[in-house]
Design a protein around this motif. Structure first.
Motif, PDB file in Angstrom:
ATOM      1  N   GLU A 435       0.816  -1.207   0.000  1.00  0.00           N
ATOM      2  CA  GLU A 435       0.000   0.000   0.000  1.00  0.00           C
ATOM      3  C   GLU A 435       0.857   1.269   0.000  1.00  0.00           C
ATOM      4  O   GLU A 435       0.603   2.206  -0.772  1.00  0.00           O
ATOM      5  CB  GLU A 435      -0.931  -0.014   1.220  1.00  0.00           C
ATOM      6  CG  GLU A 435      -2.064  -1.036   1.139  1.00  0.00           C
ATOM      7  CD  GLU A 435      -1.603  -2.463   1.365  1.00  0.00           C
ATOM      8  OE1 GLU A 435      -2.344  -3.391   0.996  1.00  0.00           O
ATOM      9  OE2 GLU A 435      -0.496  -2.665   1.921  1.00  0.00           O
ATOM     10  N   ILE A 436       1.871   1.304   0.866  1.00  0.00           N
ATOM     11  CA  ILE A 436       2.717   2.496   0.943  1.00  0.00           C
ATOM     12  C   ILE A 436       3.488   2.701  -0.355  1.00  0.00           C
ATOM     13  O   ILE A 436       3.572   3.813  -0.900  1.00  0.00           O
ATOM     14  CB  ILE A 436       3.676   2.402   2.136  1.00  0.00           C
ATOM     15  CG1 ILE A 436       2.896   2.473   3.451  1.00  0.00           C
ATOM     16  CG2 ILE A 436       4.724   3.507   2.080  1.00  0.00           C
ATOM     17  CD1 ILE A 436       2.134   3.769   3.663  1.00  0.00           C
ATOM     18  N   ASN A 437       4.068   1.628  -0.883  1.00  0.00           N
ATOM     19  CA  ASN A 437       4.809   1.757  -2.135  1.00  0.00           C
ATOM     20  C   ASN A 437       3.888   2.130  -3.290  1.00  0.00           C
ATOM     21  O   ASN A 437       4.289   2.859  -4.205  1.00  0.00           O
ATOM     22  CB  ASN A 437       5.566   0.463  -2.438  1.00  0.00           C
ATOM     23  CG  ASN A 437       6.871   0.368  -1.666  1.00  0.00           C
ATOM     24  OD1 ASN A 437       7.735   1.228  -1.785  1.00  0.00           O
ATOM     25  ND2 ASN A 437       7.018  -0.670  -0.863  1.00  0.00           N
ATOM     26  N   SER A 438       2.652   1.645  -3.264  1.00  0.00           N
ATOM     27  CA  SER A 438       1.685   2.014  -4.303  1.00  0.00           C
ATOM     28  C   SER A 438       1.377   3.504  -4.244  1.00  0.00           C
ATOM     29  O   SER A 438       1.234   4.169  -5.286  1.00  0.00           O
ATOM     30  CB  SER A 438       0.392   1.209  -4.135  1.00  0.00           C
ATOM     31  OG  SER A 438       0.607  -0.164  -4.370  1.00  0.00           O
ATOM     32  N   LEU A 439       1.275   4.042  -3.026  1.00  0.00           N
ATOM     33  CA  LEU A 439       1.003   5.477  -2.883  1.00  0.00           C
ATOM     34  C   LEU A 439       2.179   6.319  -3.376  1.00  0.00           C
ATOM     35  O   LEU A 439       1.985   7.421  -3.908  1.00  0.00           O
ATOM     36  CB  LEU A 439       0.690   5.811  -1.426  1.00  0.00           C
ATOM     37  CG  LEU A 439      -0.630   5.256  -0.874  1.00  0.00           C
ATOM     38  CD1 LEU A 439      -0.809   5.649   0.577  1.00  0.00           C
ATOM     39  CD2 LEU A 439      -1.810   5.722  -1.708  1.00  0.00           C
ATOM     40  N   ILE A 440       3.397   5.810  -3.207  1.00  0.00           N
ATOM     41  CA  ILE A 440       4.565   6.532  -3.710  1.00  0.00           C
ATOM     42  C   ILE A 440       4.516   6.610  -5.236  1.00  0.00           C
ATOM     43  O   ILE A 440       4.749   7.669  -5.836  1.00  0.00           O
ATOM     44  CB  ILE A 440       5.860   5.844  -3.244  1.00  0.00           C
ATOM     45  CG1 ILE A 440       6.024   6.004  -1.723  1.00  0.00           C
ATOM     46  CG2 ILE A 440       7.082   6.421  -3.969  1.00  0.00           C
ATOM     47  CD1 ILE A 440       7.165   5.200  -1.135  1.00  0.00           C
ATOM     48  N   ILE A 445       2.718   9.503 -10.535  1.00  0.00           N
ATOM     49  CA  ILE A 445       2.035   9.494 -11.837  1.00  0.00           C
ATOM     50  C   ILE A 445       0.831  10.426 -11.899  1.00  0.00           C
ATOM     51  O   ILE A 445       0.412  10.823 -12.991  1.00  0.00           O
ATOM     52  CB  ILE A 445       1.602   8.060 -12.219  1.00  0.00           C
ATOM     53  CG1 ILE A 445       0.590   7.489 -11.223  1.00  0.00           C
ATOM     54  CG2 ILE A 445       2.815   7.149 -12.346  1.00  0.00           C
ATOM     55  CD1 ILE A 445       0.077   6.105 -11.599  1.00  0.00           C
ATOM     56  N   THR A 446       0.286  10.803 -10.723  1.00  0.00           N
ATOM     57  CA  THR A 446      -0.879  11.694 -10.725  1.00  0.00           C
ATOM     58  C   THR A 446      -0.517  13.112 -10.325  1.00  0.00           C
ATOM     59  O   THR A 446      -1.272  14.052 -10.609  1.00  0.00           O
ATOM     60  CB  THR A 446      -1.967  11.194  -9.759  1.00  0.00           C
ATOM     61  OG1 THR A 446      -1.475  11.250  -8.400  1.00  0.00           O
ATOM     62  CG2 THR A 446      -2.379   9.765 -10.086  1.00  0.00           C
ATOM     63  N   GLY A 447       0.599  13.271  -9.633  1.00  0.00           N
ATOM     64  CA  GLY A 447       0.944  14.582  -9.118  1.00  0.00           C
ATOM     65  C   GLY A 447       0.181  14.941  -7.857  1.00  0.00           C
ATOM     66  O   GLY A 447       0.229  16.095  -7.408  1.00  0.00           O
ATOM     67  N   MET A 448      -0.515  13.965  -7.291  1.00  0.00           N
ATOM     68  CA  MET A 448      -1.324  14.213  -6.090  1.00  0.00           C
ATOM     69  C   MET A 448      -0.956  13.222  -5.004  1.00  0.00           C
ATOM     70  O   MET A 448      -0.876  12.019  -5.259  1.00  0.00           O
ATOM     71  CB  MET A 448      -2.824  14.068  -6.412  1.00  0.00           C
ATOM     72  CG  MET A 448      -3.303  14.932  -7.551  1.00  0.00           C
ATOM     73  SD  MET A 448      -5.031  14.609  -7.937  1.00  0.00           S
ATOM     74  CE  MET A 448      -5.176  15.475  -9.511  1.00  0.00           C
ATOM     75  N   SER A 449      -0.742  13.707  -3.795  1.00  0.00           N
ATOM     76  CA  SER A 449      -0.395  12.844  -2.670  1.00  0.00           C
ATOM     77  C   SER A 449      -1.650  12.334  -1.988  1.00  0.00           C
ATOM     78  O   SER A 449      -2.522  13.118  -1.616  1.00  0.00           O
ATOM     79  CB  SER A 449       0.474  13.594  -1.676  1.00  0.00           C
ATOM     80  OG  SER A 449       0.759  12.768  -0.545  1.00  0.00           O
ATOM     81  N   ALA A 450      -1.724  11.004  -1.831  1.00  0.00           N
ATOM     82  CA  ALA A 450      -2.859  10.394  -1.149  1.00  0.00           C
ATOM     83  C   ALA A 450      -2.487   9.940   0.260  1.00  0.00           C
ATOM     84  O   ALA A 450      -3.251   9.240   0.920  1.00  0.00           O
ATOM     85  CB  ALA A 450      -3.377   9.199  -1.949  1.00  0.00           C
TER      86      ALA A 450
END
Length: 452
Positions: A435-440, A445-450
């Motif tokens: 999950e954490i690596n996916s968010l990185i 790729i989106t320019g948005m931090s989740a």
């Protein structure tokens, strides 16, 4: 008629090694005249097929070698690097493989291997100077794969020593600290550990470390706990990351074995990486001298630089774990017989094997390119994170199918795959969860931090 005689002559030629007594016994069981008449009616293609079958009967079929490098990526290595890869493979096969199941079962570490690893001189493989080999990140990855191909625990032990522990000193330490520790660690004369994760803080280490440090007249006073610290029960030094009470920044320290206020308890009851001796560290007013504070470790960004450098190696370990499981399963299916023939000859088994090899080949090509990017000095967090996500996920799939094709024997430690199945679960979680690596990667790729 001449054609018939020619055909019969050819068939007789096939029977030339049958002696008279054998022929007499055959004639008592079958009508030889009728058989010869049948031979005379065969067309040329049928007769050629019969002759080929009879000529090949009794010959041992040559099976292709077991080689999971299906796209032959090793061919891209130079002669020196290829020789090193094979040297480490031989070491793992001869020195490590005979020991691992016994030590894994008993949750113990094979300390007799440490001097032998030291003789290889590979720790700190990518570092320049201090007795280190100064090889490429690609070779570091390939050697991590070769180790995990036999045992992921040993690969993890080596990764903690060579990557996380030595890497922290190499990137963040003073010249004096490098001179003191790195040559000895390269030879495995001193063993290191890396203390970042805490009992209540794993993925949130960037902003949530509860282990604290405070500068005093006598040195730095550390308080807190660290959990899941590999090598901690026997390490000569442990890299400790703590939050400075005064400025709130993360700082790094070299904790020497035997320092007052330091305690470590072995974590028991693990289902994976059982050879790795993970510890729960407790620090109670533990005083560390200023000379053992790493001067270039002054924020979590410095910690992240170490993690970025080593995360690619974890992706390579996942590939090694998957490769070991696949090769063990392939070997088993070629030897295991059911219904009178090897189960590798069955369509469903071959389908499983091809799916495993497909995933493995994709993983290998991905990490190969990842290391090329790292060697070019262009590695970003998202590059390493994507490899960690994909490879650890696919490793889970491969070890599961490897266990499946082995049936009930797949859960027996003696066939190795059961160990790979368990160890894949640990690789899936450490050095950043999926999950954490996916968010990185998602942020990149989106320019948005989740992130929260």
């Amino acid at each position: 008629m001449p054609n018939t005689f020619t055909k019969i002559k050819q068939v007789i030629g096939l029977l030339k090694h049958i002696d008279f007594d054998q022929l007499t016994k055959i004639s008592q069981k079958v009508d030889l005249a009728k058989i010869m008449d049948g031979f005379s009616k065969l067309d040329d293609n049928q007769l050629k097929g019969l002759m080929k079958m009879m000529e090949g009967k009794g010959k041992k079929r040559e099976l292709p070698p077991i080689n999971a490098d299906f796209y032959e990526l090793s061919e891209r290595l130079n002669t020196e690097d290829r020789a090193l890869q094979l040297k480490v493979r031989e070491f793992m096969e001869k020195e490590v493989k005979p020991l691992v199941n016994r030590y894994w079962l008993h949750d113990e570490f094979p300390f007799e291997l440490i001097p032998k690893f030291g003789e290889l001189g590979l720790a700190g493989i990518t570092y320049e100077g201090y007795g280190c080999p100064n090889r490429s990140f690609l070779m570091e990855g390939i050697l991590a794969m070769e180790m995990a191909r036999v045992d992921a625990s040993i690969a993890t032990f080596f990764g903690v020593q060579s990557g996380l522990s030595m890497g922290s000193i190499y990137l963040c330490g003073s010249e004096e600290q490098k001179q003191e520790w790195l040559p000895q660690m390269n030879k495995m004369e001193k063993i290191g550990a890396f203390g970042l994760t805490e009992p209540e803080v794993g993925s949130g280490a960037a902003g949530g470390l509860t282990t604290t440090c405070k500068k005093t007249e006598t040195g730095w006073v550390l308080n807190g706990q660290k959990k899941w610290i590999g090598n901690a029960t026997f390490a000569d030094l442990i890299i400790i990351w703590a939050r400075d009470i005064d400025d709130g920044e993360v700082k790094g320290f070299i904790l020497r074995k035997g320092t007052p206020g330091f305690e470590v308890e072995k974590i028991k009851g693990k289902m994976a990486l059982r050879i790795v001796q993970n510890g729960l560290i407790t620090l109670k007013d533990c005083v560390i001298d200023e000379k053992d504070r790493m001067p270039l470790a002054n924020s979590f960004k410095d910690t992240a630089n170490v993690l970025r450098m080593t995360r690619a190696g974890v992706a390579w370990m996942a590939v090694g774990c998957a490769r070991g499981a696949y090769e063990s399963a392939l070997d088993y299916t070629r030897k295991r017989k059911q219904f009178g023939k090897p189960i590798a000859s069955f369509q469903l088994i071959q389908n499983h094997l091809v799916e495993m090899l497909s995933n493995l080949t994709a993983m290998q090509t991905l990490v190969f390119r990842l290391s090329e990017i790292q060697d070019a000095g262009e590695l970003k967090d998202e590059h390493a994170s994507l490899a960690k996500v994909f490879c650890s996920l696919r490793t889970r799939d491969i070890v599961s199918q490897a266990r499946e094709v082995m049936g009930g024997n797949g859960i027996l430690l003696e066939h190795d795959v059961a160990r790979f199945v368990a160890d894949a679960e640990a690789i899936y979680s450490y050095e950043g969860t999926k999950e954490i690596n996916s968010l990185i990667v998602g942020r990149a790729i989106t320019g948005m931090s989740a992130f929260v």
